[in-house]
Write an enzyme that holds these catalytic residues in place. Sequence first.
Site, PDB file in Angstrom:
ATOM      1  N   LEU A 181       6.815   2.970   1.435  1.00 32.87           N
ATOM      2  CA  LEU A 181       7.703   1.803   1.532  1.00 32.87           C
ATOM      3  C   LEU A 181       8.824   2.010   2.546  1.00 32.87           C
ATOM      4  O   LEU A 181       9.362   3.104   2.695  1.00 32.87           O
ATOM      5  CB  LEU A 181       8.310   1.499   0.155  1.00 32.87           C
ATOM      6  CG  LEU A 181       7.292   1.228  -0.967  1.00 32.87           C
ATOM      7  CD1 LEU A 181       8.030   0.892  -2.264  1.00 32.87           C
ATOM      8  CD2 LEU A 181       6.315   0.111  -0.610  1.00 32.87           C
ATOM      9  N   HIS A 182       9.164   0.938   3.253  1.00 40.89           N
ATOM     10  CA  HIS A 182      10.251   0.958   4.237  1.00 40.89           C
ATOM     11  C   HIS A 182      11.066  -0.323   4.072  1.00 40.89           C
ATOM     12  O   HIS A 182      10.790  -1.130   3.164  1.00 40.89           O
ATOM     13  CB  HIS A 182       9.681   1.102   5.651  1.00 40.89           C
ATOM     14  CG  HIS A 182       8.589   0.115   5.980  1.00 40.89           C
ATOM     15  ND1 HIS A 182       8.812  -1.236   6.089  1.00 40.89           N
ATOM     16  CD2 HIS A 182       7.257   0.299   6.185  1.00 40.89           C
ATOM     17  CE1 HIS A 182       7.686  -1.846   6.378  1.00 40.89           C
ATOM     18  NE2 HIS A 182       6.714  -0.949   6.425  1.00 40.89           N
ATOM     19  N   GLY A 198      11.021  -3.090   5.504  1.00 38.11           N
ATOM     20  CA  GLY A 198      10.224  -4.323   5.485  1.00 38.11           C
ATOM     21  C   GLY A 198       9.797  -4.665   4.065  1.00 38.11           C
ATOM     22  O   GLY A 198       9.993  -5.787   3.577  1.00 38.11           O
ATOM     23  N   HIS A 199       9.234  -3.657   3.388  1.00 32.66           N
ATOM     24  CA  HIS A 199       8.829  -3.869   1.989  1.00 32.66           C
ATOM     25  C   HIS A 199      10.052  -4.227   1.137  1.00 32.66           C
ATOM     26  O   HIS A 199       9.993  -5.085   0.261  1.00 32.66           O
ATOM     27  CB  HIS A 199       8.192  -2.606   1.409  1.00 32.66           C
ATOM     28  CG  HIS A 199       6.938  -2.155   2.110  1.00 32.66           C
ATOM     29  ND1 HIS A 199       6.888  -1.030   2.887  1.00 32.66           N
ATOM     30  CD2 HIS A 199       5.695  -2.676   2.138  1.00 32.66           C
ATOM     31  CE1 HIS A 199       5.662  -0.862   3.362  1.00 32.66           C
ATOM     32  NE2 HIS A 199       4.916  -1.859   2.916  1.00 32.66           N
ATOM     33  N   ASP A 256       2.170  -9.474   9.110  1.00 32.82           N
ATOM     34  CA  ASP A 256       0.713  -9.531   9.007  1.00 32.82           C
ATOM     35  C   ASP A 256       0.323 -10.999   8.919  1.00 32.82           C
ATOM     36  O   ASP A 256      -0.101 -11.500   7.869  1.00 32.82           O
ATOM     37  CB  ASP A 256       0.257  -8.737   7.783  1.00 32.82           C
ATOM     38  CG  ASP A 256       0.645  -7.272   7.925  1.00 32.82           C
ATOM     39  OD1 ASP A 256       0.022  -6.575   8.726  1.00 32.82           O
ATOM     40  OD2 ASP A 256       1.618  -6.839   7.270  1.00 32.82           O
ATOM     41  N   MET A 265       0.837  -1.205   0.000  1.00 27.18           N
ATOM     42  CA  MET A 265       0.000   0.000   0.000  1.00 27.18           C
ATOM     43  C   MET A 265       0.872   1.256   0.000  1.00 27.18           C
ATOM     44  O   MET A 265       0.398   2.356   0.294  1.00 27.18           O
ATOM     45  CB  MET A 265      -0.923   0.002   1.223  1.00 27.18           C
ATOM     46  CG  MET A 265      -1.891  -1.180   1.208  1.00 27.18           C
ATOM     47  SD  MET A 265      -3.348  -0.930   2.218  1.00 27.18           S
ATOM     48  CE  MET A 265      -2.616  -0.756   3.833  1.00 27.18           C
ATOM     49  N   GLN A 275      -3.217 -12.095   7.829  1.00 36.04           N
ATOM     50  CA  GLN A 275      -3.380 -11.826   6.389  1.00 36.04           C
ATOM     51  C   GLN A 275      -2.683 -12.916   5.563  1.00 36.04           C
ATOM     52  O   GLN A 275      -3.250 -13.461   4.612  1.00 36.04           O
ATOM     53  CB  GLN A 275      -2.785 -10.459   6.083  1.00 36.04           C
ATOM     54  CG  GLN A 275      -2.603 -10.164   4.607  1.00 36.04           C
ATOM     55  CD  GLN A 275      -2.134  -8.743   4.376  1.00 36.04           C
ATOM     56  OE1 GLN A 275      -2.893  -7.807   4.550  1.00 36.04           O
ATOM     57  NE2 GLN A 275      -0.887  -8.565   3.975  1.00 36.04           N
ATOM     58  N   SER A 284       4.430   1.141   8.045  1.00 39.49           N
ATOM     59  CA  SER A 284       4.149   2.470   7.470  1.00 39.49           C
ATOM     60  C   SER A 284       3.474   3.343   8.516  1.00 39.49           C
ATOM     61  O   SER A 284       3.547   4.575   8.461  1.00 39.49           O
ATOM     62  CB  SER A 284       3.227   2.340   6.260  1.00 39.49           C
ATOM     63  OG  SER A 284       3.791   1.446   5.327  1.00 39.49           O
ATOM     64  N   ARG A 285       2.781   2.722   9.483  1.00 41.28           N
ATOM     65  CA  ARG A 285       2.038   3.500  10.481  1.00 41.28           C
ATOM     66  C   ARG A 285       2.936   4.033  11.608  1.00 41.28           C
ATOM     67  O   ARG A 285       2.470   4.844  12.400  1.00 41.28           O
ATOM     68  CB  ARG A 285       0.915   2.647  11.082  1.00 41.28           C
ATOM     69  CG  ARG A 285      -0.212   2.366  10.080  1.00 41.28           C
ATOM     70  CD  ARG A 285      -1.430   1.772  10.770  1.00 41.28           C
ATOM     71  NE  ARG A 285      -2.615   1.841   9.932  1.00 41.28           N
ATOM     72  CZ  ARG A 285      -3.086   0.827   9.206  1.00 41.28           C
ATOM     73  NH1 ARG A 285      -2.470  -0.339   9.239  1.00 41.28           N
ATOM     74  NH2 ARG A 285      -4.167   0.974   8.469  1.00 41.28           N
TER      75      ARG A 285
HETATM   76  P1  AMP Z   1       1.469  -2.954   3.436  1.00 46.55           P
HETATM   77  O1  AMP Z   1       2.046  -1.926   2.542  1.00 46.55           O
HETATM   78  O2  AMP Z   1       1.409  -2.562   4.878  1.00 46.55           O
HETATM   79  O3  AMP Z   1       0.165  -3.517   2.921  1.00 46.55           O
HETATM   80  O4  AMP Z   1       2.485  -4.183   3.396  1.00 46.55           O
HETATM   81  C1  AMP Z   1       2.831  -4.806   2.182  1.00 46.55           C
HETATM   82  C2  AMP Z   1       3.556  -6.067   2.478  1.00 46.55           C
HETATM   83  O5  AMP Z   1       4.726  -5.789   3.236  1.00 46.55           O
HETATM   84  C3  AMP Z   1       2.716  -7.057   3.322  1.00 46.55           C
HETATM   85  O6  AMP Z   1       2.947  -8.372   2.841  1.00 46.55           O
HETATM   86  C4  AMP Z   1       3.284  -6.864   4.699  1.00 46.55           C
HETATM   87  O7  AMP Z   1       3.130  -8.000   5.530  1.00 46.55           O
HETATM   88  C5  AMP Z   1       4.746  -6.605   4.386  1.00 46.55           C
HETATM   89  N1  AMP Z   1       5.399  -5.925   5.500  1.00 46.55           N
HETATM   90  C6  AMP Z   1       4.988  -4.806   6.144  1.00 46.55           C
HETATM   91  N2  AMP Z   1       5.827  -4.512   7.160  1.00 46.55           N
HETATM   92  C7  AMP Z   1       6.782  -5.464   7.163  1.00 46.55           C
HETATM   93  C8  AMP Z   1       7.932  -5.724   7.965  1.00 46.55           C
HETATM   94  N3  AMP Z   1       8.278  -4.945   8.981  1.00 46.55           N
HETATM   95  N4  AMP Z   1       8.701  -6.803   7.659  1.00 46.55           N
HETATM   96  C9  AMP Z   1       8.373  -7.617   6.621  1.00 46.55           C
HETATM   97  N5  AMP Z   1       7.298  -7.431   5.829  1.00 46.55           N
HETATM   98  C10 AMP Z   1       6.515  -6.375   6.097  1.00 46.55           C
END
Ligand code: AMP
Length: 273
Positions: A30-31, A33-34, A147, A27, A150, A183-184
């Site tokens: 991006l950080h 994790g992404h 997540d 969404m 999810q 992201s939050r």
């Molecule tokens: P989002 O943009 O929050 O929908 O996340 C997109 C994808 O990145 C989802 O599969 C999340 O589970 C994954 N994601 C978000 N934060 C992290 C994180 N800290 N480490 C690994 N994957 C992450």
Amino acid sequence: MKIISTPKELKEYLQNSQQSIGFVPTMGALHEGHISLIKKARKENEIVVVSIFLNPTQFLKGEDLEKYPKKDEADKQICKLSGVDVLFFPHAKDMYTEDEVGLLAPKIRGFVLEGASRPSHFNGVLTVVMKLFNIVNPTNAYFGKKDAQQLNLISLMVKQMFMSVNIVPVDTARESDGLAMSSRNIYLSQQERKEALKIPASLYQAGKMISQKILDTNTIITKMREILTPLEISYVEILNRDFELVRHVEIGNTVILVEAKVGETRLLDNIWL
Ligand code: AMP
């Protein structure tokens, strides 16, 4: 890197490809994790597709859809630098019409934990992921273990709908002090950022107890709740990898999940043991 904004154009672009496609749905904002998902996709596939779509159907009324962080230009740069081949950046009007067919999350697993306070959230998640899979037709799709529910529901959808994409779980990326990247996190004030560390601390304590052979889930949960005080806890649960409640931890088959509110921000975290 090619940037595409309509499902039709992306489908046409990818349709005759004989190469493996790794797909990372996000969404935006991006950080690291992404980026870890993108890097894994880059290693394991010939083509990497990332989508950035703030999916309206997974937000309930009153949630943070309107103020969800947007960093479009930085996101494009990150994707470019991470070796993404195609960035899919659709508008909601090209993803949804007025009167839609939709997917329903399973009645039990979709309405506990995160789904208990956000009924219909996972209907929106599954519907958009199904749409994205049908547009991209990926070989492998990458989802964060952060997540966990999810990830579990998407894996279930793929299995139950006889879809052929391979779902690849990716470990949670953390800040150096242990806070799971999200992201939050940018919503947190300095004080809240400190308070938020109670979440990884509670999970760390659970891991420590388990390594000391304390396997009774009630005992572990009570201790975790103590550490999380005074945060507003939505849930602390210990489940097996099929997402069923358990009374005793079975090492190698356990997920411990926390959701707590820090100020106005809901934060999720978990560990897989
Ligand atoms: P989002 O943009 O929050 O929908 O996340 C997109 C994808 O990145 C989802 O599969 C999340 O589970 C994954 N994601 C978000 N934060 C992290 C994180 N800290 N480490 C690994 N994957 C992450």
